[in-house]
Write a protein that holds these residues in place. Structure first.
Motif, PDB file in Angstrom:
ATOM      1  N   THR A 199      33.400  70.951  25.884  1.00  0.00           N
ATOM      2  CA  THR A 199      34.590  71.002  25.028  1.00  0.00           C
ATOM      3  C   THR A 199      35.118  72.423  24.861  1.00  0.00           C
ATOM      4  O   THR A 199      36.063  72.636  24.108  1.00  0.00           O
ATOM      5  N   LYS A 200      34.491  73.393  25.540  1.00  0.00           N
ATOM      6  CA  LYS A 200      34.928  74.791  25.471  1.00  0.00           C
ATOM      7  C   LYS A 200      34.480  75.507  26.742  1.00  0.00           C
ATOM      8  O   LYS A 200      33.725  74.925  27.550  1.00  0.00           O
ATOM      9  N   PRO A 201      34.931  76.732  26.967  1.00  0.00           N
ATOM     10  CA  PRO A 201      34.552  77.453  28.188  1.00  0.00           C
ATOM     11  C   PRO A 201      33.045  77.602  28.363  1.00  0.00           C
ATOM     12  O   PRO A 201      32.295  77.727  27.401  1.00  0.00           O
ATOM     13  N   ILE A 202      32.616  77.582  29.608  1.00  0.00           N
ATOM     14  CA  ILE A 202      31.215  77.718  30.013  1.00  0.00           C
ATOM     15  C   ILE A 202      31.030  79.107  30.619  1.00  0.00           C
ATOM     16  O   ILE A 202      31.959  79.656  31.217  1.00  0.00           O
ATOM     17  N   HIS A 203      29.836  79.667  30.474  1.00  0.00           N
ATOM     18  CA  HIS A 203      29.552  80.991  31.041  1.00  0.00           C
ATOM     19  C   HIS A 203      28.477  80.907  32.122  1.00  0.00           C
ATOM     20  O   HIS A 203      27.421  80.311  31.912  1.00  0.00           O
ATOM     21  N   PHE A 204      28.771  81.491  33.281  1.00  0.00           N
ATOM     22  CA  PHE A 204      27.800  81.682  34.351  1.00  0.00           C
ATOM     23  C   PHE A 204      27.376  83.144  34.301  1.00  0.00           C
ATOM     24  O   PHE A 204      28.200  84.039  34.517  1.00  0.00           O
TER      25      PHE A 204
ATOM     26  N   LEU B  61      34.986  69.771  35.768  1.00  0.00           N
ATOM     27  CA  LEU B  61      34.578  69.595  34.374  1.00  0.00           C
ATOM     28  C   LEU B  61      35.733  69.715  33.381  1.00  0.00           C
ATOM     29  O   LEU B  61      35.582  69.348  32.216  1.00  0.00           O
ATOM     30  N   GLY B  62      36.851  70.261  33.826  1.00  0.00           N
ATOM     31  CA  GLY B  62      38.006  70.355  32.940  1.00  0.00           C
ATOM     32  C   GLY B  62      37.946  71.472  31.921  1.00  0.00           C
ATOM     33  O   GLY B  62      38.674  71.453  30.929  1.00  0.00           O
ATOM     34  N   GLN B  63      37.071  72.445  32.161  1.00  0.00           N
ATOM     35  CA  GLN B  63      36.966  73.614  31.280  1.00  0.00           C
ATOM     36  C   GLN B  63      36.799  74.876  32.128  1.00  0.00           C
ATOM     37  O   GLN B  63      36.206  74.826  33.213  1.00  0.00           O
TER      38      GLN B  63
ATOM     39  N   GLY C  68      24.425  73.868  26.928  1.00  0.00           N
ATOM     40  CA  GLY C  68      25.269  73.600  28.085  1.00  0.00           C
ATOM     41  C   GLY C  68      26.436  74.546  28.255  1.00  0.00           C
ATOM     42  O   GLY C  68      27.335  74.266  29.049  1.00  0.00           O
ATOM     43  N   TYR C  69      26.422  75.674  27.542  1.00  0.00           N
ATOM     44  CA  TYR C  69      27.545  76.605  27.663  1.00  0.00           C
ATOM     45  C   TYR C  69      27.143  77.954  28.251  1.00  0.00           C
ATOM     46  O   TYR C  69      27.988  78.826  28.446  1.00  0.00           O
ATOM     47  N   THR C  70      25.867  78.117  28.567  1.00  0.00           N
ATOM     48  CA  THR C  70      25.390  79.331  29.228  1.00  0.00           C
ATOM     49  C   THR C  70      24.419  78.947  30.334  1.00  0.00           C
ATOM     50  O   THR C  70      23.418  78.264  30.081  1.00  0.00           O
ATOM     51  N   PHE C  71      24.718  79.361  31.560  1.00  0.00           N
ATOM     52  CA  PHE C  71      23.880  79.077  32.719  1.00  0.00           C
ATOM     53  C   PHE C  71      23.600  80.368  33.485  1.00  0.00           C
ATOM     54  O   PHE C  71      24.378  81.311  33.440  1.00  0.00           O
TER      55      PHE C  71
END
Length: 323
Positions: free
Chosen positions: A31-36, A61-63, A89-92
């Motif tokens: 539901t919000k931006p993800i960080h690699f 994923l649409g984000q 699920g927002y930091t990988f």
């Protein structure tokens, strides 16, 4: 009904509600931006694969997926950031071989291997053993034979536990090569040393060395992966030359903090796999010397387990330790 039984039922209700909330959260993710987090500097093989995966996976994923470069401490700095991040699920982590080998070699690793879990394979840049353009040896067999004469040859690495260090270890322990390791801080420094005839050879990612090979500035001796490089198929593999155990590549994958919901891990794995099968992405990566892989979460778990066993055997056989 006594108070104890009421208390137990209330506890069960709370746990059930929590589980349902977690399931609902995983289903709604992201539901919000993800960080690699890339534990290396921008521009290298790991970073380029991260950006290709981020671009494709974000569409699936649409984000947005933001790539954060956090180099330092042999990739441990960025890895530690992810290991200590919330498993939401927002930091990988964009992982590499160091996520497997650092704990085998280094004394003070700030996280445990169990703090991270494999999610997806992105791709790999086959390693290439290269020598100065005017070197007297033309393939890996010639190089190993030449090293056995006199005092041996100098082989540059990007430091203890780096991919070229594992290549050197295998050549020396399993094939009798007589090599004096010259450790540098990075692969680019190693290549500069070979170009300047300061060392006799090194091993580096295809994406780094192919421009030098195609321009005639470096001589390729063998690629160290199981298949020939799509962008340079005329170069034979070490396996084809009789070195069956020389299977080393600069790979990039995705790891997550332990405790991340399986539903989220599966969604990310599917998104990365889709990205690595996109025709435009495949063409672009292969043109640079990178082989897209993708696959399932289970296939990446299997790959990481096999790498841990294989690299562990090399560390034990060579006595590889931190500088």
């Amino acid at each position: 009904m006594n108070k104890t039984r009421i208390g137990r039922r209330a506890a069960v209700f709370v746990l059930s509600a929590s589980a349902l909330a977690g399931t609902a959260s995983a289903q709604q993710w992201p539901t919000k931006p993800i960080h690699f987090v890339v534990p290396f500097s921008a521009g290298g093989a790991n970073d380029l694969m991260a950006r290709a995966a981020a671009d494709g996976a974000s569409k699936a994923l649409g984000q947005p997926i933001v790539v954060d470069n956090k180099p330092g401490a042999g990739a441990m700095l960025g890895t530690d950031v992810v290991a200590k991040s919330a498993p939401d699920g927002y930091t990988f982590l964009i992982s590499a071989a160091g996520v497997v080998s650092n704990s085998m070699i280094r004394k003070n690793v700030p996280y445990k291997d169990s703090d991270l879990v494999p999610v997806a394979m992105i791709g790999l840049a086959p390693s290439v053993i290269v020598a100065p353009a005017e070197a007297p040896y033309n393939d890996l067999k010639d190089f190993v034979a030449a090293s056995k004469k006199g005092k041996g040859l100098h082989f540059a690495t990007a430091g203890t536990g780096s991919t070229p260090h594992f290549v050197e270890g295998l050549l020396e322990k399993n094939h009798g090569a007589k090599l004096d390791v010259v450790p540098y801080k990075s692969g680019s420094e190693s290549i500069t040393a070979v170009l300047g005839n300061q060392v006799d050879a090194t091993s580096e990612a295809s994406i780094v060395v192919l421009p030098y090979i195609k321009s005639g500035k470096l001589k390729p001796l063998a690629t160290t992966w199981t298949q020939r490089i799509s962008a340079y198929p005329e170069l034979s593999t070490a396996v084809e030359q009789g070195f069956d155990d020389i299977r080393i590549a600069h790979w990039a994958g995705v790891h997550a903090p332990a405790g991340t919901p399986p539903a989220i891990l599966d969604k990310m794995a599917e998104a990365v796999d889709k990205a690595m099968k996109d025709p435009a992405t495949v063409q672009r990566l292969k043109g640079m010397g990178i082989e897209p892989v993708g696959g399932t979460r289970a296939s990446f778990v299997k790959f990481v387990d096999e790498e841990r066993t294989r690299l562990g055997a090399v560390v034990k056989a060579t006595g590889m330790k931190e500088d």
